[in-house]
Design an enzyme around this catalytic site. Structure first.
Site: not given
Ligand code: HH2
Length: 259
Positions: A204, A239
């Site tokens: 992040k 995660r």
């Molecule tokens: N962060 C993201 C998405 N889902 N779910 C939980 N429980 N906790 C988190 O910190 C979290 C999440 C964002 O990260 P990412 O999936 O890599 O990116 P994007 O939302 O751009 O797909």
């Protein structure tokens, strides 16, 4: 928890696994690196992201959940939509990861209860489109804690056994660098709520600010360091996009504290 984003626009890996075969292959690679479960998502929640329609989200995630769960993996569905969760569970998912903690569709809580699923409830201030505009708190940790306590009570009132609920501070969701670091430093205060805490700092932006690494894919070491700190403070689910470095880091922690 290995991340499988089936999206064209995720902040760190958008478009890399946009077709089902590539996403399934990626999920299998994460399992080979040591992931215990895979979080499949078809809607980016990065700051500024536009919402995705239900049909499109279904088209993205269902074949991937089917492919991974069909191969024996434990799969979590990262969605805020009841219909998407329903289709993903029919395809083999067993955990619902809702970044709105059942605020987008309260009926999703009843579905999780009825089907005996696990769920993760996350804190987010505002919505992805605008959440990073100017986030403010008097005390970020006590406000996130009060929110998670209230959403936990809502989920239990909807019939979900407490034992099936994880909590998540929502790193990067309506938080400045200082807020994210404060949540990490005082994560034990959220662990004190008595439920497993999921920590999602992977690649992040705040880690880019701290390390000076503007490319998200170069933040795996920073992610592993944050996860070790989170583990020490009691988090137990991580995660991540890069499973191997976090596995190695946690192996050192386990070896150090095992008796
Ligand atoms: N962060 C993201 C998405 N889902 N779910 C939980 N429980 N906790 C988190 O910190 C979290 C999440 C964002 O990260 P990412 O999936 O890599 O990116 P994007 O939302 O751009 O797909």
């Amino acid at each position: 928890m290995g991340i499988v984003n089936v999206t064209p626009d995720s902040f760190s890996d958008g478009g890399e696994h946009a077709d089902p075969a590539a996403a399934i292959a990626h999920g299998r690679a994460l399992l080979a690196e040591g992931a215990d479960l895979l979080d499949v998502g078809g809607e980016s929640t990065r700051p500024g992201a536009e919402p995705v329609g239900e049909q499109e989200e279904l088209r993205r995630v269902v074949p991937v959940v089917e492919g991974l769960a069909g191969g024996g993996a434990r799969v979590s569905i990262d969605t805020v939509k009841l219909r998407v969760a329903g289709a993903a569970v029919a395809a083999g998912a067993s955990l619902v990861n809702d970044v709105t903690a059942f605020r987008a569709e309260p009926a999703l809580a009843g579905f999780v209860a009825e089907r005996g699923l696990d769920c993760c409830l996350m804190h987010m201030a505002g919505e992805p489109r605008t959440m990073q505009a100017d986030p403010r708190y008097d005390d970020v940790v006590s406000e996130v804690k009060a929110f998670l306590e209230a959403r936990l009570a809502f989920a239990v009132a909807a019939g979900i056994p407490e034992a099936r609920i994880w909590l998540d501070p929502g790193i990067g969701f309506g938080k400045t660098l200082a807020h994210n670091l404060e949540l990490l430093r005082r994560l034990d205060e959220l662990v004190a709520l008595g439920r497993p805490v999921l920590f999602g700092a992977s690649r992040k932006a705040f880690l880019g600010t701290v390390t000076g690494r503007s490319a998200p894919a170069e933040r795996a070491v920073a992610t592993a360091a944050a996860n070790v700190l989170a583990y020490e403070r009691g988090a137990r689910i991580f995660r991540v996009h890069d499973v191997a470095p976090t596995r190695d880091a946690l192996a050192v922690v386990a070896a150090t504290f095992a008796r």
